[in-house]
Design a protein around this motif. Structure first.
Motif, short mmCIF file in Angstrom:
data_model
loop_
_atom_site.label_atom_id
_atom_site.label_comp_id
_atom_site.label_asym_id
_atom_site.label_seq_id
_atom_site.Cartn_x
_atom_site.Cartn_y
_atom_site.Cartn_z
N ALA A 191 0.83 -1.22 0.00
CA ALA A 191 0.00 0.00 0.00
C ALA A 191 0.86 1.26 0.00
O ALA A 191 0.50 2.26 -0.62
CB ALA A 191 -0.93 0.00 1.21
N VAL A 192 2.01 1.22 0.69
CA VAL A 192 2.92 2.38 0.69
C VAL A 192 3.30 2.71 -0.75
O VAL A 192 3.21 3.86 -1.20
CB VAL A 192 4.20 2.10 1.52
N MET A 193 3.68 1.67 -1.50
CA MET A 193 4.08 1.88 -2.89
C MET A 193 2.90 2.38 -3.73
O MET A 193 3.02 3.33 -4.50
CB MET A 193 4.61 0.58 -3.48
N GLY A 194 1.74 1.72 -3.57
CA GLY A 194 0.57 2.07 -4.36
C GLY A 194 0.16 3.52 -4.19
O GLY A 194 -0.08 4.25 -5.16
N PHE A 195 0.08 3.97 -2.94
CA PHE A 195 -0.38 5.33 -2.67
C PHE A 195 0.66 6.38 -3.03
O PHE A 195 0.31 7.45 -3.53
CB PHE A 195 -0.82 5.47 -1.20
N LEU A 196 1.93 6.06 -2.80
CA LEU A 196 2.98 7.02 -3.19
C LEU A 196 2.97 7.24 -4.69
O LEU A 196 3.06 8.37 -5.17
CB LEU A 196 4.36 6.50 -2.76
N SER A 491 -8.37 3.85 -12.19
CA SER A 491 -8.73 4.78 -11.10
C SER A 491 -8.42 4.18 -9.73
O SER A 491 -8.17 4.90 -8.77
CB SER A 491 -10.20 5.17 -11.21
N THR A 492 -8.46 2.85 -9.63
CA THR A 492 -8.14 2.21 -8.34
C THR A 492 -6.70 1.69 -8.36
O THR A 492 -6.39 0.65 -7.79
CB THR A 492 -9.12 1.05 -8.06
N ILE A 493 -5.81 2.46 -8.99
CA ILE A 493 -4.40 2.04 -9.17
C ILE A 493 -3.69 1.83 -7.83
O ILE A 493 -2.84 0.95 -7.71
CB ILE A 493 -3.64 3.09 -10.04
N ALA A 494 -4.06 2.61 -6.81
CA ALA A 494 -3.39 2.48 -5.50
C ALA A 494 -3.65 1.09 -4.91
O ALA A 494 -2.73 0.41 -4.43
CB ALA A 494 -3.86 3.56 -4.54
N THR A 495 -4.90 0.63 -4.98
CA THR A 495 -5.24 -0.72 -4.49
C THR A 495 -4.62 -1.78 -5.38
O THR A 495 -4.07 -2.78 -4.90
CB THR A 495 -6.77 -0.90 -4.42
N GLY A 496 -4.71 -1.58 -6.71
CA GLY A 496 -4.14 -2.54 -7.65
C GLY A 496 -2.65 -2.74 -7.41
O GLY A 496 -2.14 -3.87 -7.42
N LEU A 497 -1.93 -1.64 -7.19
CA LEU A 497 -0.49 -1.72 -6.95
C LEU A 497 -0.18 -2.35 -5.60
O LEU A 497 0.80 -3.09 -5.47
CB LEU A 497 0.12 -0.32 -7.01
N ALA A 498 -1.01 -2.06 -4.59
CA ALA A 498 -0.79 -2.66 -3.27
C ALA A 498 -0.89 -4.18 -3.36
O ALA A 498 -0.05 -4.91 -2.81
CB ALA A 498 -1.84 -2.12 -2.28
N ILE A 499 -1.90 -4.66 -4.11
CA ILE A 499 -2.08 -6.10 -4.30
C ILE A 499 -0.92 -6.68 -5.11
O ILE A 499 -0.42 -7.77 -4.82
CB ILE A 499 -3.44 -6.37 -5.01
N ASP A 500 -0.52 -5.94 -6.12
CA ASP A 500 0.55 -6.40 -7.01
C ASP A 500 1.90 -6.48 -6.28
O ASP A 500 2.64 -7.45 -6.41
CB ASP A 500 0.67 -5.44 -8.19
N ALA A 501 2.22 -5.44 -5.53
CA ALA A 501 3.51 -5.39 -4.82
C ALA A 501 3.56 -6.39 -3.67
O ALA A 501 4.64 -6.88 -3.31
CB ALA A 501 3.76 -3.98 -4.29
N TYR A 502 2.40 -6.72 -3.13
CA TYR A 502 2.31 -7.69 -2.03
C TYR A 502 2.94 -9.04 -2.43
O TYR A 502 3.60 -9.69 -1.63
CB TYR A 502 0.83 -7.87 -1.66
#
Length: 766
Positions: A191-196, A491-502
């Motif tokens: 989530a840190v990565m996604g939101f940043l 539009s939900t890239i922050a959540t998508g990236l959080a899941i992806d980086a996890y």
């Protein structure tokens, strides 16, 4: 026509506030992760008992062990992975930096020469009665926005890598308290990565628009044409990040698997394997840094495509700022929606068992999509007039605000459909992957045949979803509709990236557990986290490919308009030869990247074999392998091999546009889009299915899986071979192809003024 309910002043406040909220939320998540310490002395003072276990006594293992050495070992391994990843990225950025500097000069020279480097104002492209800023100004600001996009993309990827390498060992240590604690650590880090990334991308774009406006003033057409360089810069860096990182990670992965698992019959991430550190470094430079830059590029390009079309529609002509910034307001709403969604995974519900991991990640997608649908409706209601006009190939099309809502919403929901279809074809909970695993009974050949068939079949529904969203959004709002549909998907890239980086964080956590010699139960927990992460990574790639198709089509439409092409007629030879060449390019590009991984893996296999044969006591565990040599092989190979595929993509539009003109270039763009999307989906899903078929056999969770195993059986060895074939497909060629189709389209749009004026040299003299 009406006016928007939201005032211009409030719009100018809300967008940066949403971006700052995203950055603050990312920092809070990072602080929570950092409470898990990597030093035993500090740990022993913790006596609290918080809900998520961050102030629990860290060494308090369920097995009753209290081994401080484990923590020290984890810290050492994490440090080695972090140093390797940082060193590689710095080397990569030095080479890419030179390429970017040269390309920035090309942009300035090509665009400046459109009007002979004149500083005089010129008639506007779409309204000849008005005067716009000179071509030289457009050249300067396009170059500047290109460099801004490239820099933001680099920062996004680098920060993601730093966060992932900070969190991997902490996830391992938390796994000793339970799978729920480890999940929260890994997810928070993602989530840190996604939101940043989402917040930085939005903030830099918003600031750039406002700074450029100081010069451009009322010339919004020129302003937003110059802003398209931002998308080009983002995707250029993403291409090299994805290709370079993909070659690095897969060379190490294939080398480690083929010699370690198949020949030496040792577990994955065994510390005796010389390629194990390079493999774990690769997860961070390829799956984290490369993927972060990739999704940032998609976001930047979809925003730029929408803004370019809007600037020549009623929003831009009438200088309606709130409506003009509708794409940025959608992204702002996305950050807030994703913030609420993240709390569902980290604070509202607690994961207690392994079986709850994958559903929790899927719920993130569903919740964010449902909430975002409401968010889009609110933004469309307050930020758009009830009716307005959208530029549609020379004419203005009347559109209602509810129609634009449907365009964004269909993109959002098409993304969810693509995500779930991808999950069905790549998760070992469903029959397609189980069939692939079953085919390993008769050897690697049948495994490869079944895997390829699965990949081809997995293309069908995503293509229908993309086709439906294109048809509906174009019917409602022409090319602007397609651009905002792509934005909806992202539009939900922050959540998508959080899941992806996890996923890569969990993968690294498992590797660290194995290398630190932790108990089998802890490795089982990290494997469960990793298996769920594999599927979510495939879902993330599905989103990236689907959005790339929509983005490149929107950019293609903007290019056709800017290059003053009235129709793209497939029956004309100029266009048809472009179509054929364009459809061939993804194959050429894939051949380059696959061969690069193969040749690098060859060197890696030889080095790993050499060490096993020549270092006495290595197999017994009494001697240490030479990790550094394997890291060097991956680094050297990826730096050397990423340049030719990158040059192919970056130079094709320039060569075709200059020599053959805009009609042939439009054919090339259409051809590469149509074939690239299909290959990208099938390659990613084939590789993902082979990987999870191997994990299905290794886990032995069902009677069927146990009949194929255990590790080291003939069926398992066949599955490992399938997995290694799929590695470059799913992590190098597949994900890089979506950048190819976007990058060629945005580059063509940026250079469109030059191609329209001076392009087609060969046809002029033939």
């Amino acid at each position: 026509m009406g006016v928007a309910l939201l005032s211009d002043l409030l719009t100018e406040v809300l967008i940066p506030v949403a971006a700052v909220v995203g950055i603050v939320f990312a920092m809070v998540q990072w602080l929570l992760v950092s409470k898990v310490k990597l030093s035993p002395e500090v740990e022993s003072s913790g006596t609290g008992n918080s809900k998520n276990g961050y102030s629990d006594y860290l060494i308090e293992e369920e097995e009753g062990l209290n081994d401080h050495n484990v923590v020290v070992k984890c810290a050492e391994i994490q440090s080695a992975i972090s140093e390797g990843a940082t060193s590689f990225l710095f080397t990569e950025y030095q080479y890419v930096g030179i390429f970017m500097a040269v390309f920035a000069i090309l942009i300035f020279v090509f665009l400046g020469s459109v009007e002979g480097f004149s500083m005089k104002n010129q008639p506007c492209t779409y309204n000849k009665d008005k005067t716009c800023k000179p071509a030289l100004a457009n050249a300067f600001f396009s170059t500047l926005s290109f460099l801004l996009g490239a820099f933001t993309s680099v920062v996004s990827g680098f920060l993601g890598m730093k966060i992932a390498t900070y969190a991997n060992a902490r996830t391992t240590l938390e796994a000793r308290k339970g799978v729920g604690k480890a999940f929260i650590t890994a997810f928070r880090s993602g989530a840190v990565m996604g939101f940043l990334l989402a917040a930085n991308g939005l903030l830099v774009l918003y600031i750039s628009i406002n700074l450029f406006k100081l010069y451009y003033g009322e010339d919004w057409e020129g302003l937003f044409e110059a802003i398209t360089g931002y998308g080009l810069g983002g995707s250029s860096m993403a291409l090299f990040g994805r290709v370079g990182g993909g070659i690095y990670t897969k060379a190490a992965d294939v080398g480690a698997d083929l010699v370690g698992k198949v020949e030496r019959n040792i577990p994955e991430d065994d510390p005796r394997n010389p390629a194990v550190i390079a493999d774990n470094v690769g997860d961070n430079v390829g799956d984290i840094a490369g993927m972060g830059s990739d999704l940032f590029g998609s976001y930047a390009e979809s925003s730029c495509a929408a803004l370019v079309v809007a600037s020549i529609s009623s929003f831009g002509i009438n200088h309606e700022l709130t409506s003009m910034l509708y794409p940025l307001l959608i992204s702002s709403m996305g950050i807030i929606v994703c913030l609420v969604t993240t709390l569902f995974a980290t604070d509202f519900f607690e994961i207690k068992t392994v079986k709850e991991i994958e559903p929790a990640l899927k719920k993130q997608l569903i919740i964010s999509t449902a909430l975002m649908t409401v968010g889009i409706a609110i933004v469309s209601w307050i930020a758009l007039p009830s009716t307005f006009t959208i530029f549609n190939f020379g004419v203005q099309k009347t559109v209602k605000n509810w129609e634009l809502f449907f365009c964004v919403a269909i993109g959002l929901w098409a993304g969810l459909v693509i995500g779930f279809v991808t999950e069905y074809y790549t998760s070992n909970a469903y029959s397609p992957v189980q069939d692939v695993a079953d085919s390993c009974r008769t050897g690697a050949a049948t495994n490869v045949i079944f895997g390829l068939a699965l990949g081809y079949k997995s293309v069908i529904i995503p293509i229908f979803a993309i086709a439906a969203s294109i048809f509906v959004s174009f019917s409602f709002a022409a090319m602007y509709g397609i651009a905002v549909a792509a934005l909806g998907m992202l539009s939900t890239i922050a959540t998508g990236l959080a899941i992806d980086a996890y996923g890569p964080i969990s993968d690294n956590a498992g590797g660290i557990a194995e290398m630190a010699g932790m108990s089998h139960r802890i490795r089982e927990r990290t494997d469960a986290l990793d298996a769920a992460g594999n599927t979510t990574a495939a879902i993330g790639k599905g989103f990236a490919i689907g959005s790339a198709a929509l983005v490149s089509l929107a950019l293609f439409g903007a290019f056709v308009s800017r290059a003053a092409i009235s129709t793209v007629d497939v029956l004309t030879p100029k266009v048809f030869i472009g179509l054929l060449v364009g459809a061939m390019l993804p194959y050429w590009f894939s051949a380059m990247t696959m061969k690069s991984v193969g040749s690098a893996a060859l060197k890696m296999v030889e080095e790993v074999r050499r060490q096993f044969n020549n270092i006495p006591g290595l197999m017994e565990g009494s001697a240490k392998p030479d990790y550094a040599t394997c890291v060097k092989i991956s680094t050297d190979a990826s730096i050397k091999e990423m340049i030719p595929p990158g040059a192919l993509v970056m130079l094709t539009p320039l060569v075709v546009g200059t020599l053959f003109g805009v009609e042939t270039l439009s054919g090339v763009l259409a051809g590469s889009l149509v074939s690239g999307v299909q290959i990208a989906i099938s390659a990613s899903n084939t590789g993902g299915a082979w990987d999870n078929a191997k994990k299905y056999i290794e886990a032995g969770a069902s009677e069927h899986a146990r009949s194929l195993g255990p590790k080291g059986s003939d069926a398992h060895k066949a599955a490992v071979i399938g997995d290694t074939i799929g590695d470059p497909l799913k992590d190098t060629s597949g994900p890089s192809l979506n950048i190819l189709i976007k990058l060629m389209a945005v580059e063509s749009l940026v250079f469109a003024p030059f191609f329209a004026t001076h392009g087609g040299i060969l046809f002029k003299y033939l």
